[in-house]
Every structure is written in C-alpha cells, then in structure tokens.
Design an enzyme around this catalytic site. Structure first.
Site, mmCIF file in Angstrom:
data_model
loop_
_atom_site.group_PDB
_atom_site.id
_atom_site.type_symbol
_atom_site.label_atom_id
_atom_site.label_comp_id
_atom_site.label_asym_id
_atom_site.label_seq_id
_atom_site.Cartn_x
_atom_site.Cartn_y
_atom_site.Cartn_z
ATOM 1 N N ASP A 179 -45.992 -72.594 -56.140
ATOM 2 C CA ASP A 179 -46.744 -72.538 -54.884
ATOM 3 C C ASP A 179 -46.677 -71.143 -54.267
ATOM 4 O O ASP A 179 -47.689 -70.617 -53.782
ATOM 5 C CB ASP A 179 -46.190 -73.585 -53.914
ATOM 6 C CG ASP A 179 -47.292 -74.338 -53.196
ATOM 7 O OD1 ASP A 179 -48.435 -74.298 -53.682
ATOM 8 O OD2 ASP A 179 -47.018 -74.974 -52.166
ATOM 9 N N ASP A 240 -48.427 -81.443 -52.162
ATOM 10 C CA ASP A 240 -47.487 -81.324 -51.048
ATOM 11 C C ASP A 240 -47.059 -82.682 -50.518
ATOM 12 O O ASP A 240 -46.105 -82.773 -49.739
ATOM 13 C CB ASP A 240 -48.123 -80.512 -49.915
ATOM 14 C CG ASP A 240 -48.557 -79.133 -50.385
ATOM 15 O OD1 ASP A 240 -47.880 -78.578 -51.266
ATOM 16 O OD2 ASP A 240 -49.580 -78.626 -49.885
#
Length: 380
Positions: A179, A240
């Site tokens: 990420d 997420d």
C-alpha cells in the site's frame, strides 16, 4: 466488524464439528455433517505470496489497460456480490416456514437439491445486482454499490480463514508495504505524478467507468465546488476492509478457543476504528490519497500482539490452535492419533494413577518372582 465476528463464530463451530469427528475416530471419513458445512479455506504462506502477486498484477493491468479490464471487474463484482447477498440472507430466509420444498434432481446429477426459497433468494440477489449494473451511473447508485460491497466482504470473511497470528502478520505486513509503495512511491515514476493506486481507484481523468471494489462515503461538506460537480466521495477499498477484517476474525476465533471473554476481538475492533479515524484525519489535513493500511496495520497488529504478550499467550497466538490441541485456558481435551496416547488421555485422572499402563520398567514387586508359586505343580 460484525462480519468478522460472524466469520470467527462460524470458524469456531466448524472446529467443534471437526473435533467431534476426531473423537468419533472418523477424521478422514466423510459424515453427514459435512454437507451442512459452509465452504472455507485456510490460508498458508504460499497462498499469501500467490495472493500478493495476483493483486499486484491486477493493479498493473488496470493501470495500463483500464478501459478494457474495468468491465471485467464490474461483471465479476456483480457475480460475487450476488453470491454474497445470497449467503448473508440465507440464515434469515431459512426461518421462513414455507418454500422448503426441494427441487428434484436427475439421477445422473451430482449437485445437491435446492430448496425453492433458496432459489428465489438467488434470483432476487441477481436481480438486485443487475439493477445496479444498469443504473450504476446514477447519483444514488452508490447506496446499492455499498450494500453489495458489504455483502461481498462478509461472505469473503466467512470463506477465508487465517490459521494463526504468524500468517496474519505476514499477510498484513506485505500488504502494508504494498500500500505504501503504490501510493507514496509510484508518483515518482508516473508521467502524471499521480500514484498508481489513486489513479486506478478513481479511474483517472477521462475514464467513463470506475472500478466498484470500493465503498463510497459521501463528503457532506457544502461548498460551491460540490454544487457544480455533484456529491464528492471518499473511497475505502475492499482491501482496507478485508485484510484487517481477517485479523479481527482470527481474533474472535482465538477468543472462543481460550475463552478470553472476547478481549482480542473487542480490542482489535476498537484498534481498527482508531486506525480508520487517523486515516481520515490524515486525509483531511494532507488532501491527498492515503494508504489506509499504513494506519490500520500498526493499530490492529500491534494491539493484538500487546494483548497476547500481557496475557502470556503470544506464543500460542503466533502458532495458532490446532484441532484437538489443548491449551492452558481451554477445556478442550487433547486428541492424539496414536492409540496408546488416546487411551491415556481419555482415562479419568484417578485411573491414570491407580491403573497405569504396564511398561517394561515395571517394579519387581508387581511381577511374581517364581511362576511355580502362582500355579500348582503338575507331577507325573
């Protein structure tokens, strides 16, 4: 978080069924209870590597061939969301007292019989997703998309299980770096100076379609910009939600094993909420896309590790709990595959001391010194 709790509870129930089969001595055999179990998959280190390679490849394909791949993603999302809606609503539909008739199947078919109410639910789920597909460009379509995304996420959390904290740490650690790289590092390599992650999530400048694998949260801020351009959204990717959700589901499953009063589940859920708040605060002040895992992973993983250390369960938490393995805090009896160990473990404590299993090192007092003293002499 409710989806993670449901996933952890489902995994615990499956563990209890497997333990019951082990005690009946049919570990490798198929029983009638197997047909009622929901399909699930335990993740290992190799699968983590394969998963990361797949998502990196998909992200790059979307970046370079967005106008073509996006339609494939939309269709797959509709199918997966329909399956998720069906799985989430099935427990409610099963309480309906009618429609229980099972559709007959042919003798050559290997598929299980389907109830009428389940078939109707499947058709309604597909219809709901088809309506979103048709009206996905409308301003209100984000509500349907979020409902589909939540159902898909819950279904995936129930279907995939992390067996121990070690696999959780590896998965979340690798995706933590993934990420950060694709949000903060890739702008130095792209021509537009925009990160690969943000460009794929938003569809770029002139894209007609957006990938639906995000939850849209409207920004309720009044400004002339919103009046001219419509409602603006904050995007929260499924990764997420699912990646920390798998950790929370494992925390719930571990709570049931050690009977800790849901301390791991509650703590990691609160930590997830705190990390999400920090992420939105950083987004508000920095005004650029934020990698949510940058804040979620340290909060959730760190919280779980600290609690395991304080409770002196970190080693057991790290290695996980195998079916039939006993713990200091768990009442589950240990089950061994060796027949002799099974006999010892199944005995009552008093039997283990009063009637021990004979061994080669038994004392001489327990063995007659002379066989002639124990049987009469036979004379000619």
């Amino acid at each position: 978080m409710n989806g993670s709790y449901w996933a952890g509870l489902t995994a615990h129930r499956l563990d209890k069924k497997k333990l019951a089969r082990l005690r009946r001595g049919v570990e490798d055999g198929k029983t009638d209870d197997d047909d009622d179990e929901e399909p699930s998959m335990d993740v290992n280190a190799v699968m983590v590597v394969i998963f990361v390679v797949m998502i990196v490849s998909m992200l790059l394909l979307l970046y370079f061939f967005y106008d073509y791949i996006v339609y494939v993603i939309i269709v797959l999302f509709c199918i997966a969301a329909a399956a998720g809606i069906h799985a989430c609503l099935t427990p409610l539909v099963e309480k309906i007292p009618f429609g229980m008739y099972k559709i007959p199947k042919s003798k050559s078919s290997k598929c299980a019989q389907v109830e009428v109410r389940s078939l109707v639910l499947a058709l309604l789920s597909l219809t709901f997703c088809a309506l979103w597909f048709v009206y996905r460009h409308e301003e209100w379509s984000w509500i349907m998309q979020d409902m589909m995304g939540v159902a898909f996420s819950i279904h995936l959390l129930k279907s995939i299980r992390l067996p121990n904290f070690k696999i959780c740490f590896i998965l979340l650690g690798v995706l933590f770096l993934y990420d950060i790289f694709f949000v903060f590092i890739t702008p130095y390599f792209t021509k537009s100076g925009e990160s690969v992650m943000v460009q794929v999530a938003t569809g770029g400048g002139g894209a007609k379609e957006q990938i639906p694998i995000v939850l849209k949260v409207p920004r309720f801020a009044f400004s002339p910009y919103n009046v001219c351009n419509g409602v603006q959204f904050s995007l929260l990717g499924f990764g997420d939600i699912l990646v920390p959700g798998l950790l929370v589901a494992y925390a719930c499953r571990f709570d049931f094993k050690v009977q800790s009063g849901k301390v791991y589940y509650i703590a990691t859920s609160i930590a997830y909420g705190v990390g999400l708040v920090i992420c939105f605060v950083a987004l508000f002040f920095m005004q650029i896309g934020q990698p949510a895992l940058l804040y979620l992973v340290p909060c959730t993983v760190g919280t779980m590790a600290v609690i395991g250390w304080k409770r002196r369960e970190l080693k057991h938490l790290w290695n996980g709990h195998r079916i039939g393995e006993s713990t200091a805090n768990s009442p589950i009896d240990s089950i061994n595959t060796d027949d002799r160990e099974v006999e010892v473990n199944n005995r009552e404590p008093s039997d283990r001391h009063d009637n021990p299993i004979p061994s080669d090192t038994a004392s001489n007092d327990s063995i007659p010194a002379n066989d002639e003293e124990e049987r009469p002499l036979i004379r000619d």
